[in-house]
Design a protein around this motif. Sequence first.
Motif, PDB file in Angstrom:
ATOM      1  N   GLN A   2       0.821  -1.202   0.000  1.00  0.00           N
ATOM      2  CA  GLN A   2       0.000   0.000   0.000  1.00  0.00           C
ATOM      3  C   GLN A   2       0.859   1.258   0.000  1.00  0.00           C
ATOM      4  O   GLN A   2       2.001   1.252   0.431  1.00  0.00           O
ATOM      5  N   THR A   3       0.263   2.347  -0.498  1.00  0.00           N
ATOM      6  CA  THR A   3       0.939   3.636  -0.386  1.00  0.00           C
ATOM      7  C   THR A   3       0.860   4.099   1.064  1.00  0.00           C
ATOM      8  O   THR A   3       0.053   3.609   1.853  1.00  0.00           O
ATOM      9  N   CYS A  31      -5.643  12.417  -5.622  1.00  0.00           N
ATOM     10  CA  CYS A  31      -4.816  11.595  -6.508  1.00  0.00           C
ATOM     11  C   CYS A  31      -4.516  12.297  -7.827  1.00  0.00           C
ATOM     12  O   CYS A  31      -3.663  11.854  -8.588  1.00  0.00           O
ATOM     13  N   GLN A  42     -10.399   3.490 -13.554  1.00  0.00           N
ATOM     14  CA  GLN A  42      -9.370   2.471 -13.377  1.00  0.00           C
ATOM     15  C   GLN A  42      -8.065   3.089 -12.869  1.00  0.00           C
ATOM     16  O   GLN A  42      -7.417   2.556 -11.956  1.00  0.00           O
ATOM     17  N   GLU A  43      -7.694   4.230 -13.447  1.00  0.00           N
ATOM     18  CA  GLU A  43      -6.468   4.910 -13.021  1.00  0.00           C
ATOM     19  C   GLU A  43      -6.597   5.420 -11.587  1.00  0.00           C
ATOM     20  O   GLU A  43      -5.654   5.329 -10.792  1.00  0.00           O
ATOM     21  N   ALA A  45      -8.588   4.210  -9.250  1.00  0.00           N
ATOM     22  CA  ALA A  45      -8.603   3.048  -8.360  1.00  0.00           C
ATOM     23  C   ALA A  45      -7.189   2.552  -8.088  1.00  0.00           C
ATOM     24  O   ALA A  45      -6.840   2.193  -6.958  1.00  0.00           O
ATOM     25  N   LYS A  46      -6.347   2.568  -9.121  1.00  0.00           N
ATOM     26  CA  LYS A  46      -4.960   2.110  -8.963  1.00  0.00           C
ATOM     27  C   LYS A  46      -4.182   3.048  -8.050  1.00  0.00           C
ATOM     28  O   LYS A  46      -3.425   2.596  -7.188  1.00  0.00           O
ATOM     29  N   ARG A  47      -4.378   4.358  -8.229  1.00  0.00           N
ATOM     30  CA  ARG A  47      -3.641   5.323  -7.410  1.00  0.00           C
ATOM     31  C   ARG A  47      -4.097   5.310  -5.956  1.00  0.00           C
ATOM     32  O   ARG A  47      -3.294   5.478  -5.044  1.00  0.00           O
ATOM     33  N   CYS A  48      -5.397   5.128  -5.760  1.00  0.00           N
ATOM     34  CA  CYS A  48      -5.947   5.181  -4.397  1.00  0.00           C
ATOM     35  C   CYS A  48      -5.958   3.822  -3.706  1.00  0.00           C
ATOM     36  O   CYS A  48      -6.294   3.751  -2.518  1.00  0.00           O
ATOM     37  N   LYS A  49      -5.646   2.756  -4.451  1.00  0.00           N
ATOM     38  CA  LYS A  49      -5.690   1.405  -3.895  1.00  0.00           C
ATOM     39  C   LYS A  49      -7.080   1.074  -3.367  1.00  0.00           C
ATOM     40  O   LYS A  49      -7.245   0.531  -2.270  1.00  0.00           O
ATOM     41  N   LYS A  52     -12.531  -0.706  -7.895  1.00  0.00           N
ATOM     42  CA  LYS A  52     -13.070   0.147  -8.951  1.00  0.00           C
ATOM     43  C   LYS A  52     -14.538   0.475  -8.706  1.00  0.00           C
ATOM     44  O   LYS A  52     -14.994   1.581  -9.017  1.00  0.00           O
TER      45      LYS A  52
END
Length: 266
Positions: A2-3, A31, A42-43, A45-49, A52
């Motif tokens: 995770q970030t 984000c 999708q982008e 969701a990927k950045r925020c973990k 979707k």
Amino acid sequence: MQTLEATALEDGKEDRHFVTALARGLEVLSCFRTGDKALGNQEIAKRCKLPKSTVSRLTYTLTKLGYLIQLEENGKYRLGTSTLALGSYMMARLDVKQLAKPMMQELAEFAKATVSLGTRDRLAMLYVENCRSSAALTLSVDVGSRIPLLNSALGRAYLAEISVNERHELLERFREYDEQAWPGIQAAINGALDDYRALGCTRSFGDLQPHVNGIAVAFNPGGGLPIMAISCAGPAFSLSQEFLLNEVRPRLIEMARKLQASAGRT
């Protein structure tokens, strides 16, 4: 993995006063980065973990409220006018920017470098003002951009200026995120604190980017605003460590002193 921001969001769930849905909505807005034209679910969701499906509900709600705008041609999102209104209000409150800019530009021309004003945004440093010299080769950074907190002179100065309790709490989040890297991080931060006590500034000589040197000083602008920091940085071949410490450092320290005194009166 995770970030750091996602880890902080997870930690918040332990607090009964923490509103997870609100935190996730703000995470979606956060984000977006300088240079992003538009982002799809999708982008995001990927950045925020985040799943979707969760992001789709959040972007729908934020669009209805005007914080996001959905583009007809591709269905992606960009920040909306409601977000701009919030940012404009905050920037208008930063009287220190107007006070700082002439002094920043003067120092930038003297050092043939980039002078930046920033403050913490979660686990990074956010640029709120930048001044570049007219020299052909200087660093190009944009207002609104973020840089790592731990290995930038700007972030290290911020850490040196905040209270011991605040610093401990903030560094604990980094420690929990990466236990293996923690001993090296701790040593670097302890060195930065020693620098601040001995020199009145923090330094980053190739730590943030190879072949880039920078120093920074932090100050309290008062008025309920957070601690801020000013840095002077540039390519190492044109901005030596000796020049920064001997010539730029006293000027940067004096600028921070003037800003703290002037902002306090304002």
